[in-house]
Write an enzyme that holds these catalytic residues in place. Structure first.
Site, mmCIF file in Angstrom:
data_model
loop_
_atom_site.group_PDB
_atom_site.id
_atom_site.type_symbol
_atom_site.label_atom_id
_atom_site.label_comp_id
_atom_site.label_asym_id
_atom_site.label_seq_id
_atom_site.Cartn_x
_atom_site.Cartn_y
_atom_site.Cartn_z
ATOM 1 N N SER A 139 13.137 3.843 12.025
ATOM 2 C CA SER A 139 12.872 4.875 11.013
ATOM 3 C C SER A 139 12.759 6.235 11.674
ATOM 4 O O SER A 139 12.432 6.325 12.861
ATOM 5 C CB SER A 139 11.548 4.557 10.306
ATOM 6 N N TYR A 171 2.476 1.903 10.291
ATOM 7 C CA TYR A 171 3.917 1.779 10.045
ATOM 8 C C TYR A 171 4.717 2.573 11.079
ATOM 9 O O TYR A 171 5.662 2.050 11.689
ATOM 10 C CB TYR A 171 4.229 2.286 8.636
HETATM 11 P P1 NAD Z 1 12.694 -2.827 0.559
HETATM 12 O O1 NAD Z 1 11.340 -2.970 0.015
HETATM 13 O O2 NAD Z 1 13.840 -2.932 -0.362
HETATM 14 O O3 NAD Z 1 12.937 -3.856 1.735
HETATM 15 C C1 NAD Z 1 11.931 -4.346 2.570
HETATM 16 C C2 NAD Z 1 12.015 -5.862 2.523
HETATM 17 O O4 NAD Z 1 11.135 -6.400 3.515
HETATM 18 C C3 NAD Z 1 11.538 -6.445 1.203
HETATM 19 O O5 NAD Z 1 12.587 -6.506 0.261
HETATM 20 C C4 NAD Z 1 11.073 -7.828 1.602
HETATM 21 O O6 NAD Z 1 12.105 -8.781 1.454
HETATM 22 C C5 NAD Z 1 10.757 -7.686 3.088
HETATM 23 N N1 NAD Z 1 9.327 -7.888 3.323
HETATM 24 C C6 NAD Z 1 8.299 -7.125 2.877
HETATM 25 N N2 NAD Z 1 7.120 -7.710 3.230
HETATM 26 C C7 NAD Z 1 7.422 -8.847 3.905
HETATM 27 C C8 NAD Z 1 6.671 -9.900 4.502
HETATM 28 N N3 NAD Z 1 5.324 -9.920 4.467
HETATM 29 N N4 NAD Z 1 7.334 -10.925 5.089
HETATM 30 C C9 NAD Z 1 8.680 -10.946 5.127
HETATM 31 N N5 NAD Z 1 9.452 -9.997 4.572
HETATM 32 C C10 NAD Z 1 8.827 -8.955 3.965
HETATM 33 O O7 NAD Z 1 12.710 -1.406 1.293
HETATM 34 P P2 NAD Z 1 13.753 -0.727 2.304
HETATM 35 O O8 NAD Z 1 13.356 0.698 2.310
HETATM 36 O O9 NAD Z 1 15.143 -1.110 2.044
HETATM 37 O O10 NAD Z 1 13.276 -1.326 3.707
HETATM 38 C C11 NAD Z 1 14.163 -1.899 4.649
HETATM 39 C C12 NAD Z 1 13.830 -1.392 6.022
HETATM 40 O O11 NAD Z 1 14.135 -0.001 6.069
HETATM 41 C C13 NAD Z 1 12.350 -1.519 6.408
HETATM 42 O O12 NAD Z 1 12.257 -1.987 7.723
HETATM 43 C C14 NAD Z 1 11.850 -0.096 6.320
HETATM 44 O O13 NAD Z 1 10.789 0.133 7.213
HETATM 45 C C15 NAD Z 1 13.089 0.669 6.739
HETATM 46 N N6 NAD Z 1 13.086 2.089 6.365
HETATM 47 C C16 NAD Z 1 13.078 2.464 5.055
HETATM 48 C C17 NAD Z 1 13.046 3.810 4.738
HETATM 49 C C18 NAD Z 1 13.035 4.284 3.312
HETATM 50 O O14 NAD Z 1 12.838 5.486 3.082
HETATM 51 N N7 NAD Z 1 13.212 3.441 2.335
HETATM 52 C C19 NAD Z 1 13.036 4.769 5.749
HETATM 53 C C20 NAD Z 1 13.044 4.353 7.069
HETATM 54 C C21 NAD Z 1 13.066 3.004 7.368
#
Ligand code: NAD
Ligand code: MG
Length: 297
Positions: free
Chosen positions: A188, A201
């Site tokens: 991230s 985080y």
């Molecule tokens: P999202 O909520 O769609 O995806 C995260 C997924 O993680 C969930 O769908 C779930 O399946 C899984 N998860 C959550 N808790 C869990 C647990 N206890 N055990 C197993 N799996 C679990 O959100 P996203 O934004 O697509 O996130 C995907 C990745 O992108 C993450 O690693 C997040 O940190 C990273 N990210 C997101 C952003 C943003 O702005 N959305 C920015 C930087 C990084």
């Protein structure tokens, strides 16, 4: 006359404020307004991952779902993991993968269970026959304005879900990965520019970035490429389930230089490239998809 083949990135998707909304766990993409664009109707594949056998974590929604759709359209079979309560989103992804004539293997598991990472690797190999492509993307993000309000159990869980599961999945999968295989992590912008309301985080994402670079040093000489993707503000369920302060949701992403939040589909081409044979000389890198800011200011 403006050229018609140019698309102004500032005006794509949802440049306006989002409606106020929150969710509690499970945070479902189905319940979001507007729904994130994960390429369901738009992503066009070019057989760049033909017959690859892929494991994606957190593939039900958001970025992982966009990767699952794109990889299936690029010709891959997909085993994808998700938090069990997020099954309604996962079922939609299953249908989208199968609509491409590719195999979809559903792997519900909670990474707060220490055995879950090894179990999903074994189940993926069992169902697909082999494994060559890992996208390690699952994560939790829970904000707190005050340090005193951050429960130690949350710190523990964040590192278990975001970081430790990654170690365990790689360790379990490695004996099965042949040269030419790839591992892509999701870190991230928070790894490089941390926010004080995301202490645990941001630290977990810095750990992922560091792990990615070290893993690449270990595995690149063995012919396995390892890279990370560092997203900026992307419209996904993660943000609504206590990921941001509620009053920040309407303007989420508008401070990006492009002036809006990203959509998950805008990440998919980077994951496709990093997994594809075309990226044969790319390893040990972290790619920012941040809407204009430098990854490491
Ligand atoms: P999202 O909520 O769609 O995806 C995260 C997924 O993680 C969930 O769908 C779930 O399946 C899984 N998860 C959550 N808790 C869990 C647990 N206890 N055990 C197993 N799996 C679990 O959100 P996203 O934004 O697509 O996130 C995907 C990745 O992108 C993450 O690693 C997040 O940190 C990273 N990210 C997101 C952003 C943003 O702005 N959305 C920015 C930087 C990084
Ligand atoms: Mg989800």
């Amino acid at each position: 006359m403006p050229k018609t083949n140019l698309i102004d990135p500032r005006h794509l998707y949802h440049p306006n404020e989002f409606p106020e909304q929150t969710q509690d766990t499970p945070a479902l993409q189905q319940a979001m307004q507007p729904k994130p664009d994960c390429g369901e109707t738009s992503y066009v594949g070019h057989e760049r991952l033909k017959d690859r056998n892929v494991l994606i974590t957190g593939g039900d929604s958001g970025i992982g779902r966009a990767v699952a759709i794109a990889f299936a359209r690029e010709g891959a079979n997909i085993a994808f993991h998700y938090l069990p309560d997020e099954a309604p989103d996962a079922e939609e992804v299953k249908d989208l993968i199968e609509a491409e004539g590719r195999k979809a293997v559903l792997l519900p598991a909670d990474f707060r269970d220490a055995d879950a990472p090894q179990d999903i690797v074994a189940a993926a190999i069992d169902a697909l026959g082999s494994l060559d492509t890992l996208v390690l993307n699952a994560g939790q993000q829970i904000q707190h304005q005050e340090i005193a309000d951050l429960p130690m159990q949350q710190v523990h869980d964040t590192f278990m879900v975001n970081v430790e599961a990654m170690f365990a999945i790689v360790q379990a999968a490695l004996p099965h990965l042949e040269p030419g295989s790839t591992i892509t992590t999701t870190t991230s912008i928070q790894a490089f520019s941390p926010s004080p309301h995301l202490l645990d985080y941001a630290a977990s994402k810095a750990a992922i970035a560091n792990y990615t670079l070290a893993l690449a040093q270990k595995l690149t000489p063995e012919g396995i490429r390892v890279n990370g993707v560092a997203p900026g503000p992307i419209w996904t369920p993660l943000q609504l389930d206590h990921g941001q302060p509620e009053d920040k949701i309407p303007t989420f992403g508008q401070d990006a230089l492009i002036g809006r939040a990203g959509m998950p589909v805008e990440l998919a081409p980077v994951y496709v490239l990093l997994a594809s044979n075309e990226a044969s000389y790319i390893s040990g890198q972290i790619y920012g998809v941040i809407g204009g800011a430098p990854i490491n200011p």
